[in-house]
Design a protein around this motif. Structure first.
Motif, short mmCIF file in Angstrom:
data_model
loop_
_atom_site.label_atom_id
_atom_site.label_comp_id
_atom_site.label_asym_id
_atom_site.label_seq_id
_atom_site.Cartn_x
_atom_site.Cartn_y
_atom_site.Cartn_z
N HIS A 54 0.86 -1.19 0.00
CA HIS A 54 0.00 0.00 0.00
C HIS A 54 0.89 1.24 0.00
O HIS A 54 1.65 1.42 -0.94
N GLY A 55 0.89 2.06 1.03
CA GLY A 55 1.72 3.26 1.06
C GLY A 55 3.05 3.09 1.77
O GLY A 55 3.81 4.03 1.92
N TRP A 56 3.36 1.88 2.22
CA TRP A 56 4.60 1.61 2.95
C TRP A 56 5.59 0.88 2.06
O TRP A 56 5.21 0.10 1.20
N ARG A 57 6.88 1.14 2.28
CA ARG A 57 7.90 0.37 1.57
C ARG A 57 9.01 -0.01 2.55
O ARG A 57 9.32 0.73 3.48
N SER A 58 9.56 -1.17 2.31
CA SER A 58 10.62 -1.69 3.19
C SER A 58 11.95 -1.03 2.86
O SER A 58 12.12 -0.44 1.79
N ASP A 59 12.89 -1.21 3.78
CA ASP A 59 14.27 -0.88 3.46
C ASP A 59 14.72 -1.88 2.41
O ASP A 59 14.09 -2.94 2.23
N GLY A 60 15.79 -1.60 1.74
CA GLY A 60 16.29 -2.54 0.74
C GLY A 60 16.75 -3.84 1.38
O GLY A 60 17.45 -3.84 2.40
N HIS A 61 16.34 -4.94 0.84
CA HIS A 61 16.74 -6.27 1.29
C HIS A 61 17.68 -6.84 0.23
O HIS A 61 17.30 -6.95 -0.94
N THR A 62 18.89 -7.20 0.63
CA THR A 62 19.86 -7.74 -0.32
C THR A 62 19.71 -9.26 -0.41
O THR A 62 19.71 -9.96 0.61
N VAL A 63 19.56 -9.75 -1.63
CA VAL A 63 19.42 -11.20 -1.87
C VAL A 63 20.70 -11.89 -1.43
O VAL A 63 21.81 -11.51 -1.85
N SER A 64 20.56 -12.89 -0.59
CA SER A 64 21.73 -13.57 -0.04
C SER A 64 22.15 -14.81 -0.84
O SER A 64 23.30 -15.19 -0.81
N VAL A 89 0.42 -5.72 -2.62
CA VAL A 89 1.79 -5.96 -2.18
C VAL A 89 2.59 -6.37 -3.41
O VAL A 89 2.17 -7.25 -4.17
N MET A 90 3.73 -5.73 -3.61
CA MET A 90 4.61 -6.06 -4.73
C MET A 90 6.01 -5.61 -4.37
O MET A 90 6.21 -5.00 -3.32
N TYR A 91 6.97 -5.89 -5.22
CA TYR A 91 8.35 -5.48 -4.94
C TYR A 91 9.05 -5.05 -6.22
O TYR A 91 8.68 -5.43 -7.33
N PHE A 92 10.05 -4.20 -6.01
CA PHE A 92 10.93 -3.74 -7.08
C PHE A 92 12.29 -4.37 -6.86
O PHE A 92 12.72 -4.55 -5.72
N VAL A 93 12.99 -4.69 -7.93
CA VAL A 93 14.33 -5.27 -7.84
C VAL A 93 15.30 -4.33 -8.52
O VAL A 93 15.04 -3.82 -9.62
N ARG A 94 16.44 -4.10 -7.83
CA ARG A 94 17.52 -3.29 -8.40
C ARG A 94 18.76 -4.18 -8.46
O ARG A 94 19.01 -4.98 -7.57
#
Length: 112
Positions: A54-64, A89-94
């Motif tokens: 929704h209007g919240w986003r997580s800190d960046g999570h690094t794939v381990s 709910v969705m996510y962006f990948v960098r």
């Protein structure tokens, strides 16, 4: 920018995509609920995932570990903001600091 499409996230503990807040205590706002990004070959070690709820986003999570599921904690206090709503709910990948793709969207219901 790559336009990769990733699998939608899941809440494994809530296979019906319904989180009932009354099952938690009033003082549990810091407790987290795990949101899982499914393991995928295109999700490589070092990629950074940013979860959006929704209007919240997580800190960046690094794939381990390449190809393995990744769990991102969503604080219960955040979920309480959206009580009695259906939220996306969705996510962006960098990758290497550059946009690499987005996921499909999961709709969850958060109830009191």
């Amino acid at each position: 920018m790559s336009d990769k499409s990733f699998l939608a996230p899941t809440f494994r503990e809530y296979p019906d995509n319904r989180i009932v807040l009354s099952k938690f205590g009033d003082d549990d706002d810091l407790k987290t609920v795990a949101c899982t990004v499914p393991g995928q070959d295109e999700l490589e070690r070092g990629d950074v995932i940013e979860l959006h709820l929704h209007g919240w986003r997580s800190d960046g999570h690094t794939v381990s570990l390449t190809g393995h599921p990744q769990n991102i904690g969503v604080p219960l206090g955040i979920l309480r903001r959206y009580r009695d709503l259906k939220v996306n709910v969705m996510y962006f990948v960098r990758r290497n600091g550059q946009p690499h793709g987005t996921s499909a969207t999961l709709v969850i219901e958060i109830v009191s």
